[in-house]
Design an enzyme around this catalytic site. Sequence first.
Site, PDB file in Angstrom:
ATOM      1  N   GLU A 417      38.979 -35.314  26.692  1.00 56.43           N
ATOM      2  CA  GLU A 417      39.070 -36.664  28.462  1.00 56.43           C
ATOM      3  C   GLU A 417      41.150 -36.211  28.189  1.00 56.43           C
ATOM      4  OE1 GLU A 417      38.109 -39.354  28.972  1.00 56.43           O
ATOM      5  OE2 GLU A 417      36.855 -39.861  28.483  1.00 56.43           O
ATOM      6  N   GLU A 487      28.552 -37.496  25.056  1.00 56.10           N
ATOM      7  CA  GLU A 487      28.761 -38.680  23.999  1.00 56.10           C
ATOM      8  C   GLU A 487      27.854 -39.114  24.598  1.00 56.10           C
ATOM      9  OE1 GLU A 487      32.830 -39.932  23.669  1.00 56.10           O
ATOM     10  OE2 GLU A 487      33.381 -37.700  23.190  1.00 56.10           O
TER      11      GLU A 487
HETATM   12  C1  IPT Z   1      35.075 -41.442  24.425  1.00 56.30           C
HETATM   13  C2  IPT Z   1      35.525 -40.451  23.176  1.00 56.30           C
HETATM   14  O1  IPT Z   1      35.614 -38.998  23.851  1.00 56.30           O
HETATM   15  C3  IPT Z   1      35.785 -39.934  21.754  1.00 56.30           C
HETATM   16  O2  IPT Z   1      36.776 -39.310  21.538  1.00 56.30           O
HETATM   17  C4  IPT Z   1      35.464 -41.999  20.984  1.00 56.30           C
HETATM   18  O3  IPT Z   1      36.769 -42.112  21.771  1.00 56.30           O
HETATM   19  C5  IPT Z   1      34.166 -42.492  22.144  1.00 56.30           C
HETATM   20  O4  IPT Z   1      35.041 -42.408  23.249  1.00 56.30           O
HETATM   21  C6  IPT Z   1      34.361 -43.903  21.072  1.00 56.30           C
HETATM   22  O5  IPT Z   1      34.390 -43.942  20.103  1.00 56.30           O
HETATM   23  S1  IPT Z   1      36.123 -41.808  25.714  1.00 56.30           S
HETATM   24  C7  IPT Z   1      35.792 -43.537  26.309  1.00 56.30           C
HETATM   25  C8  IPT Z   1      36.701 -44.099  26.758  1.00 56.30           C
HETATM   26  C9  IPT Z   1      34.445 -43.226  27.258  1.00 56.30           C
END
Ligand code: IPT
Length: 955
Positions: A417, A487
């Site tokens: 990010e 993710e």
């Molecule tokens: C995404 C991040 O990469 C991760 O660190 C964590 O924050 C996650 O989301 C949520 O728990 S970024 C999000 C804006 C999709």
Amino acid sequence: MSFRTTSVDYVEDVSPGSGALPPRAWYASSDAKALSLNGSWRLRVSATIDAEDDSFAGEGYDAGDWAEVSVPGHWVLQGDGAFGSPIYTNHLYPFPVDPPHVPTENPTGDHLRVFDLPADWPGDGGAVIRFDGVESCARVWLNGTDIGEFKGSRLPHEFAVGHLLKPTGNVLAVRVHQWSAGSYLEDQDQWWLPGIFRDVTLLHRPAGSVGDFFVHASFDHVTGEGTLRVDSDVDGRVSVPALDIDVATGESVTVAVEPWSAETPKLYDGELVTAGERVPLRIGFRTVVLEDGLIKVNGRAILFKGVNRHEWHPEKGRALDLATMREDVLLMKRHNLNAVRTSHYPPHPAFLDLCDEYGLWVIDECDLETHGFTEQAWRDNPVDDDRWTPALLDRAARMVERDKNHPSIVFWSLGNEAGTGRGLTAMAEWIHGRDSSRLVHYEGDWDCRDTDVYSRMYAFHDEVEKIGQGLDGGTHKRRDLPFIQCEYGHAMGNGPGGLADYQELFEKYDRLQGGFIWEWIDHGIKHPELGYAYGGDFGEELHDGNFVCDGLIFPDRTPSPGLVEYKKVIEPVRIEGDGADGTVRVTNKYDFADLSGLAFEWSFQVDGKTVEAGALSVPALAPGESADVKLPEPPADAQGAETQWTVRALLAADTAWGQKDHEVAWGQFPASARPLPTVAATDRPTASEKLIYLGPASFDARTGALKTIGGVEVTAPRLDVWRAPTDNDDGAEWQTDTRYGMLWRKYGLHRMRHRLDAVELGDDALTVRTRVAPAAWEVGLATVYRWTSDGTRLKLTVSVTPEGDWKVPLPRLGIRFGLPQADAVRWFGGGPGEAYPDTRLASMVGRWNSTVDELQTPYVRPQENGARADVRWVELGGLRIDGDPEFWFSARRWTSEQLDAAAHLTDLTPGDTVWVNLDHGQHGIGSQSCGPGPLPQYHLRAEPTEFSFVFSTAR
Ligand code: IPT
């Protein structure tokens, strides 16, 4: 009087620092001496960087009145708040965005440690001091000499100190600032925790010792041969006894080897010997390539069944010990995971040793995130500003050089990010140039300019399918790349739902090479009053609440139902059966291993009770192969009962990570269907002045409310549609799917009114007509309770007819009633753990025992939990309840409303009543706290419905 005042400009300097040695491979020498400087240190915390001068770094300073803390550690997690508190923010910087400036209020921890050299410390050669992790910026003095300063919290920094050492009374002084220019590069979603949180070590460097070295160990899947070459700054020899290898550094040798993979983590012990040092090597031969648009290892496309792992311990924060790291790896292996993304920084190096040893594919991620710049449309983003590029390249090099000798690492990740920019491109170019044996990952660049994989986070199922089909368009480069979700499946609170649906897509389309659940562990902080604390619990002025508790394991590392579900979703063997023709189809879904490591077992259940079991002989199928295996003749004499087969795949012998008989995979399929409970409506309700009697039950004559069944007094059952919204019900405000948790409250589903319309005594039934509806709205649920009995058993049939224009699905649909007491619970249905419509794959049908307390799932922020699926019958509190059809069962010592109101588990106190929910339906869970809501097929729509329960006194 100050001993010497150093400039404090370095704190806001974008440069990575000065004085440190160039990065190199991290290793533990066999013979060069090392002295751990971990342990008790003196600490003084000041509110600003220059509130105190740096005279403490001089020899002879008396720090006798300073506090004592443990290193590694974070000062805000020691001293019961005396040194400040943790702060949790997701992407917002907890300071004004004005790079590279940081606030004047900049907690600064002066650390002091006095040490003697051990008696056998060699008098010759040099020495370095290594810091494995300090957040966020440190200046270091040894014996009064300023040896440098550095940033890059989760990266190692070494300083040459041989010329400064004395046999006794060495004074190591480290001034650590919580905020620095480096903080702009470390905006990961986690607690801000300053301190020296990883090891500090003094390493002897004998003359002729190893500097940096790079093990190149590839595997040719066509010839079955591995090629080894160890490049070393200092010439020497490399030996691998098991392979009869003894070659000079820089020389290549090719021999037949067993390759390394996450499933077959074959490591060869070797040694690098230079004139001055012996270094143990653990060599894994494998080749990672991008070929035909796929990530291939040793010639085969792999499928990531991964998780994002932050380093976390509920008391120690990111200062993890080896036992905790091993526990993580063992838990992952035992739950069928095969991959870890080290979100969002290189982990403690020992964790990577464990990944090599036990077998996990690793995406090693650089310590880089600038997420907060998204709030200003990425203006001034350091990754697109040449002034910061040296800091980015320094971070890339410190990661790659430290970790390059780990076979488990298949991807280098530029960070998380951070938008896009020239700095990232520079990092990717440098990494590609330095290490062509691995691929480069970065999610933030959907055009894939700098990456070797198209990576996304939280893409919805329909988009993932499009990408699988290659219909997503994108740049020319992207169209030829494989896809991963770095993710997905946001494991916040109850959930994530919809994992099985993702897995189906990953397995269906070659281009989809799997994903990594967000995330491994809830970052709850152990707290004396709150149980586990989350954002806001330390009075932070800016915070993101319990968004930091979104892991597959609870803070104490107990697996959550989400992990149990994921284990089932990604199981490496598929077991599908057909009870009618008595065969089971077994498919090997490993990428490398055959099934010889597993033993199979069949068992046969009659009404959920195993009556016979035995071994099932399954061929040692190669990856991708299937076989149909005949089951034995079903045991006779099961007439009139529900019967089923269960086939399980177990470890055939102890392995490094699991014991013989550890369950890896299972399948269940019916042999004969369940006979539904029937109750002949032979009894006729009779009324006295106050009561109505029907079979074993009595009712209030005025309201028709059930009062007793047999000797058991109950709080009358009523229709119930409310559940304490889960984090996924509430959803995140930026999510595009409708956020039903909010709408449910808007439409008043948490405060439904029950209007009594009629109590009718018929010949064979007591009928109670009601309308259940929220204040302020015209929608409602016409609800009829029809009670019948055969004299001993009592049947309730609930008919629900929605009225008006229902714009939302229902959270749940069923009845809730109260029991004066209940403790032990027995049921026949899905278990042992909780399940919801889109988290139910791991729910195994059988006979289960529990207690009311054990039925609860301890989500750090309390919310709906604990439902058991497909329940045929349940016994508790002296009652037995049979369902027609099967139902969802939950019981708790507080109401859903109390559960809803609680912010921490410690807010929940048992009342006098056990509240039981028998649900005909539950709304799906989804992953909307950061991702899609439940898929439409898991919505609980308001539509005309009828369902029944048969009550009797327990046998
Ligand atoms: C995404 C991040 O990469 C991760 O660190 C964590 O924050 C996650 O989301 C949520 O728990 S970024 C999000 C804006 C999709």
